[in-house]
Motif scaffolding. Structure first.
Motif, short mmCIF file in Angstrom:
data_model
loop_
_atom_site.label_atom_id
_atom_site.label_comp_id
_atom_site.label_asym_id
_atom_site.label_seq_id
_atom_site.Cartn_x
_atom_site.Cartn_y
_atom_site.Cartn_z
N THR A 105 56.46 -21.24 5.53
CA THR A 105 55.97 -20.94 6.89
C THR A 105 54.79 -19.98 6.85
O THR A 105 53.80 -20.17 7.56
CB THR A 105 57.11 -20.36 7.76
OG1 THR A 105 58.15 -21.32 7.85
CG2 THR A 105 56.60 -20.01 9.15
N LEU A 106 54.88 -18.95 6.02
CA LEU A 106 53.77 -17.99 5.91
C LEU A 106 52.49 -18.70 5.46
O LEU A 106 51.40 -18.46 6.00
CB LEU A 106 54.12 -16.87 4.93
CG LEU A 106 55.13 -15.85 5.41
CD1 LEU A 106 55.55 -14.93 4.28
CD2 LEU A 106 54.57 -15.04 6.56
N ALA A 109 51.28 -21.02 8.28
CA ALA A 109 50.74 -20.21 9.39
C ALA A 109 49.34 -19.70 9.04
O ALA A 109 48.46 -19.64 9.91
CB ALA A 109 51.66 -19.03 9.70
N PHE A 110 49.13 -19.37 7.78
CA PHE A 110 47.80 -18.93 7.34
C PHE A 110 46.80 -20.09 7.41
O PHE A 110 45.70 -19.95 7.95
CB PHE A 110 47.88 -18.38 5.91
CG PHE A 110 46.55 -18.07 5.30
CD1 PHE A 110 45.83 -16.94 5.71
CD2 PHE A 110 46.00 -18.88 4.32
CE1 PHE A 110 44.59 -16.65 5.15
CE2 PHE A 110 44.78 -18.60 3.76
CZ PHE A 110 44.06 -17.49 4.17
N LEU A 113 47.39 -21.96 11.48
CA LEU A 113 47.33 -21.09 12.66
C LEU A 113 46.36 -19.93 12.47
O LEU A 113 46.18 -19.13 13.39
CB LEU A 113 48.73 -20.55 12.99
CG LEU A 113 49.81 -21.60 13.25
CD1 LEU A 113 51.16 -20.92 13.48
CD2 LEU A 113 49.44 -22.49 14.42
N HIS A 114 45.80 -19.84 11.27
CA HIS A 114 44.84 -18.79 10.93
C HIS A 114 45.42 -17.40 11.13
O HIS A 114 44.72 -16.47 11.53
CB HIS A 114 43.53 -18.97 11.72
CG HIS A 114 42.98 -20.35 11.61
ND1 HIS A 114 42.48 -20.87 10.45
CD2 HIS A 114 42.91 -21.35 12.53
CE1 HIS A 114 42.09 -22.12 10.63
NE2 HIS A 114 42.35 -22.44 11.90
N GLU A 115 46.72 -17.28 10.86
CA GLU A 115 47.36 -15.97 10.91
C GLU A 115 47.00 -15.19 9.65
O GLU A 115 46.70 -15.78 8.61
CB GLU A 115 48.88 -16.11 11.04
CG GLU A 115 49.30 -16.67 12.38
CD GLU A 115 50.80 -16.69 12.58
OE1 GLU A 115 51.55 -16.20 11.70
OE2 GLU A 115 51.24 -17.22 13.62
N GLU A 116 47.05 -13.89 9.77
CA GLU A 116 46.66 -13.03 8.66
C GLU A 116 47.68 -13.14 7.52
O GLU A 116 48.89 -13.12 7.74
CB GLU A 116 46.59 -11.58 9.16
CG GLU A 116 46.02 -10.62 8.17
CD GLU A 116 45.90 -9.21 8.74
OE1 GLU A 116 45.39 -8.35 8.02
OE2 GLU A 116 46.33 -8.99 9.88
N THR A 118 48.48 -11.00 4.40
CA THR A 118 48.18 -9.69 3.84
C THR A 118 48.78 -9.53 2.46
O THR A 118 49.54 -10.39 1.98
CB THR A 118 48.75 -8.59 4.75
OG1 THR A 118 50.18 -8.72 4.77
CG2 THR A 118 48.20 -8.71 6.18
N SER A 121 52.38 -9.64 2.87
CA SER A 121 52.89 -11.01 2.95
C SER A 121 53.01 -11.63 1.57
O SER A 121 53.99 -12.31 1.26
CB SER A 121 51.97 -11.88 3.81
OG SER A 121 51.84 -11.37 5.10
#
Length: 137
Positions: A105-106, A109-110, A113-116, A118, A121
Protein backbone atom coordinates in the motif's frame (compact mmCIF):
# COMPACT_ATOMS: atom_id res chain seq x y z
CA UNK A 1 -10.17 9.61 16.35
CA UNK A 2 -8.79 7.89 13.25
CA UNK A 3 -6.28 6.05 15.44
CA UNK A 4 -9.02 4.56 17.62
CA UNK A 5 -10.85 3.24 14.55
CA UNK A 6 -7.58 1.96 13.04
CA UNK A 7 -6.77 0.15 16.28
CA UNK A 8 -10.27 -1.34 16.44
CA UNK A 9 -9.84 -2.42 12.82
CA UNK A 10 -6.64 -4.25 13.77
CA UNK A 11 -8.36 -5.97 16.71
CA UNK A 12 -11.31 -7.06 14.55
CA UNK A 13 -8.95 -8.20 11.78
CA UNK A 14 -7.10 -10.34 14.30
CA UNK A 15 -10.39 -11.80 15.53
CA UNK A 16 -11.40 -12.39 11.91
CA UNK A 17 -8.31 -14.51 11.31
CA UNK A 18 -8.72 -16.64 14.42
CA UNK A 19 -12.49 -17.10 14.04
CA UNK A 20 -12.10 -17.87 10.33
CA UNK A 21 -9.37 -20.45 10.94
CA UNK A 22 -11.64 -22.23 13.42
CA UNK A 23 -14.76 -21.89 11.24
CA UNK A 24 -13.19 -22.90 7.94
CA UNK A 25 -12.33 -26.42 9.09
CA UNK A 26 -14.07 -28.84 6.74
CA UNK A 27 -15.62 -26.01 4.66
CA UNK A 28 -14.65 -25.09 1.11
CA UNK A 29 -12.71 -21.81 1.28
CA UNK A 30 -14.79 -20.20 -1.49
CA UNK A 31 -18.02 -21.12 0.29
CA UNK A 32 -16.65 -19.76 3.56
CA UNK A 33 -15.72 -16.49 1.83
CA UNK A 34 -19.23 -16.23 0.38
CA UNK A 35 -20.80 -16.74 3.82
CA UNK A 36 -18.50 -14.10 5.32
CA UNK A 37 -19.34 -11.71 2.49
CA UNK A 38 -23.09 -12.06 3.02
CA UNK A 39 -22.64 -11.20 6.69
CA UNK A 40 -20.53 -8.16 5.76
CA UNK A 41 -23.16 -7.03 3.23
CA UNK A 42 -25.93 -7.18 5.84
CA UNK A 43 -23.79 -5.39 8.43
CA UNK A 44 -22.77 -2.67 5.97
CA UNK A 45 -26.29 -1.97 4.71
CA UNK A 46 -27.53 -2.11 8.29
CA UNK A 47 -25.11 0.69 9.19
CA UNK A 48 -26.17 2.67 6.12
CA UNK A 49 -29.82 2.57 7.19
CA UNK A 50 -29.02 3.00 10.89
CA UNK A 51 -27.10 6.22 10.13
CA UNK A 52 -29.60 7.35 7.46
CA UNK A 53 -26.82 7.51 4.84
CA UNK A 54 -28.87 5.86 2.06
CA UNK A 55 -29.90 9.28 0.69
CA UNK A 56 -26.37 9.87 -0.60
CA UNK A 57 -26.56 6.91 -2.97
CA UNK A 58 -27.74 8.97 -5.96
CA UNK A 59 -25.01 11.58 -5.37
CA UNK A 60 -22.12 9.20 -6.05
CA UNK A 61 -20.18 10.19 -9.17
CA UNK A 62 -19.46 7.81 -12.06
CA UNK A 63 -15.74 7.90 -11.19
CA UNK A 64 -16.47 6.97 -7.58
CA UNK A 65 -18.72 4.10 -8.72
CA UNK A 66 -15.97 2.72 -10.97
CA UNK A 67 -13.31 2.88 -8.26
CA UNK A 68 -15.59 1.55 -5.52
CA UNK A 69 -16.51 -1.40 -7.76
CA UNK A 70 -12.84 -2.03 -8.56
CA UNK A 71 -12.07 -1.83 -4.84
CA UNK A 72 -14.83 -4.35 -4.17
CA UNK A 73 -13.38 -6.72 -6.77
CA UNK A 74 -9.94 -6.36 -5.18
CA UNK A 75 -11.45 -7.03 -1.75
CA UNK A 76 -13.22 -10.12 -3.06
CA UNK A 77 -10.03 -11.45 -4.64
CA UNK A 78 -8.12 -10.73 -1.44
CA UNK A 79 -10.68 -12.53 0.73
CA UNK A 80 -10.81 -15.56 -1.59
CA UNK A 81 -7.02 -15.86 -1.52
CA UNK A 82 -6.84 -15.18 2.22
CA UNK A 83 -9.40 -17.85 3.11
CA UNK A 84 -7.67 -20.39 0.87
CA UNK A 85 -4.31 -19.57 2.47
CA UNK A 86 -5.88 -19.87 5.94
CA UNK A 87 -7.42 -23.19 5.04
CA UNK A 88 -4.12 -24.77 3.95
CA UNK A 89 -1.68 -22.84 6.15
CA UNK A 90 -1.18 -21.86 9.75
CA UNK A 91 -2.83 -18.59 10.81
CA UNK A 92 0.39 -17.53 12.55
CA UNK A 93 2.17 -17.69 9.19
CA UNK A 94 -0.61 -16.60 6.81
CA UNK A 95 -1.48 -13.40 8.68
CA UNK A 96 2.04 -11.88 8.68
CA UNK A 97 2.33 -12.44 4.92
CA UNK A 98 -1.11 -10.87 4.46
CA UNK A 99 0.12 -7.83 6.39
CA UNK A 100 2.72 -7.21 3.69
CA UNK A 101 -0.23 -5.34 2.22
CA UNK A 102 0.96 -2.44 4.38
CA UNK A 103 4.24 -2.25 2.46
CA UNK A 104 2.52 -2.74 -0.89
CA UNK A 105 0.00 0.00 0.00
CA UNK A 106 2.80 2.43 0.84
CA UNK A 107 4.45 1.77 -2.52
CA UNK A 108 1.19 2.05 -4.47
CA UNK A 109 0.24 5.24 -2.58
CA UNK A 110 3.60 6.74 -3.56
CA UNK A 111 3.29 5.72 -7.23
CA UNK A 112 -0.41 6.37 -7.89
CA UNK A 113 -1.50 8.86 -5.23
CA UNK A 114 1.80 10.76 -5.11
CA UNK A 115 1.90 10.48 -1.33
CA UNK A 116 5.18 11.20 0.38
CA UNK A 117 7.53 8.26 0.86
CA UNK A 118 9.88 9.25 3.65
CA UNK A 119 12.90 7.67 5.27
CA UNK A 120 10.53 6.68 8.09
CA UNK A 121 8.27 4.94 5.54
CA UNK A 122 11.26 3.14 4.04
CA UNK A 123 12.57 1.99 7.43
CA UNK A 124 9.10 0.87 8.49
CA UNK A 125 8.62 -1.05 5.23
CA UNK A 126 11.96 -2.79 5.61
CA UNK A 127 11.16 -3.70 9.22
CA UNK A 128 7.72 -5.05 8.28
CA UNK A 129 9.27 -7.06 5.46
CA UNK A 130 12.02 -8.40 7.71
CA UNK A 131 9.51 -9.17 10.46
CA UNK A 132 7.36 -11.08 8.01
CA UNK A 133 10.35 -13.15 6.89
CA UNK A 134 11.29 -13.93 10.49
CA UNK A 135 7.74 -15.05 11.29
CA UNK A 136 7.29 -17.31 8.27
CA UNK A 137 10.70 -18.99 8.18
Amino acid sequence: MWFVFALLSAVFAALTSILAKIGIEGVNSNLATAIRTVVVVFMSWGMVFLTHAQGGLHEISRKSWVFLILSGLATGASWLCYYRALQIGEASRVVPVDKLSVVITLILAFVFLHEEFTVKSLVGSVLIGAGTLVMVL
